[in-house]
Design a protein around this motif. Sequence first.
Motif, PDB file in Angstrom:
ATOM      1  N   THR A 148      41.427  25.876   1.882  1.00 33.26           N
ATOM      2  CA  THR A 148      42.714  26.047   2.529  1.00 33.26           C
ATOM      3  C   THR A 148      43.822  25.349   1.750  1.00 33.26           C
ATOM      4  N   PHE A 158      43.969  27.155   8.191  1.00 32.92           N
ATOM      5  CA  PHE A 158      43.198  28.288   7.676  1.00 32.92           C
ATOM      6  C   PHE A 158      42.964  29.255   8.816  1.00 32.92           C
ATOM      7  N   TYR A 186      35.810  23.143   5.897  1.00 34.05           N
ATOM      8  CA  TYR A 186      37.114  23.515   5.355  1.00 34.05           C
ATOM      9  C   TYR A 186      37.470  22.555   4.221  1.00 34.05           C
TER      10      TYR A 186
END
Length: 246
Positions: A148, A158, A186
């Motif tokens: 992200t 994201f 992430y």
Amino acid sequence: MSANLLYAYPPLEAGTLVKRYKRFFADIQLTSGETITAHCPNTGPMTGICTPGSSVQVSRSNNPKRKLAYTWEMIQVNEKQPTWVGVNTALPNRAVKLALEKQIFSELAPRYDSIRPEVRYGNEKSRVDFLLTSSEGKPPIYLEVKSTTWWQGDVALFPDTVTTRGQKHLRELMGMLPDAKAVILYFINRGDCTHFAPGDRADSHYGELLREAIERGVEVLPYRFEITPQGVRFLGLAEFLPQQPE
């Protein structure tokens, strides 16, 4: 490699972004004055991080079979303070694999001793980024990685566009429960964000699916990374917010 770096870049060359076009191409003026066309290894919209005139770093390949010798690796943004943001979407999986091998992620480290990348799984013909297994009889862990770069204040977000692929991966992870553990990691590809939230305003359905996945038992690990022309440093876990802030 520096002891503080999780991943060390090869020698990079500095330049300035002229323009990005056709998704995969970026014209960049190097500090030498030469303008080159680099491969842009990011198919997304790169929301907020694709401003012409920004400082960039590129790597150069000596492979004669490549059509484009240069790869765009990172760009500098200056909203709060100068911050390098990773552009190469192939890098997060490389860095995560190194971190898994070194057992740097404390939330996962006690739970596996074997790492297998790109394993087929699920009902929708997917490949999970990593399958972590234990010889001690602990449940296998299906681990998906998402990079992200979009942000709002100090919150990484994201996705930054509708992602049917990302939605599919959340469904696949939920389908692994309860016989296995399911984790979505992430990779916050910039060092200036201390929080993470789903990008509801870009893809509201993804946000709904992520909250459903959490309720069903999917674990969410938003990890922070500092990007520099020398390499990538692991900064630890970001605070998770269940919805994109107003």
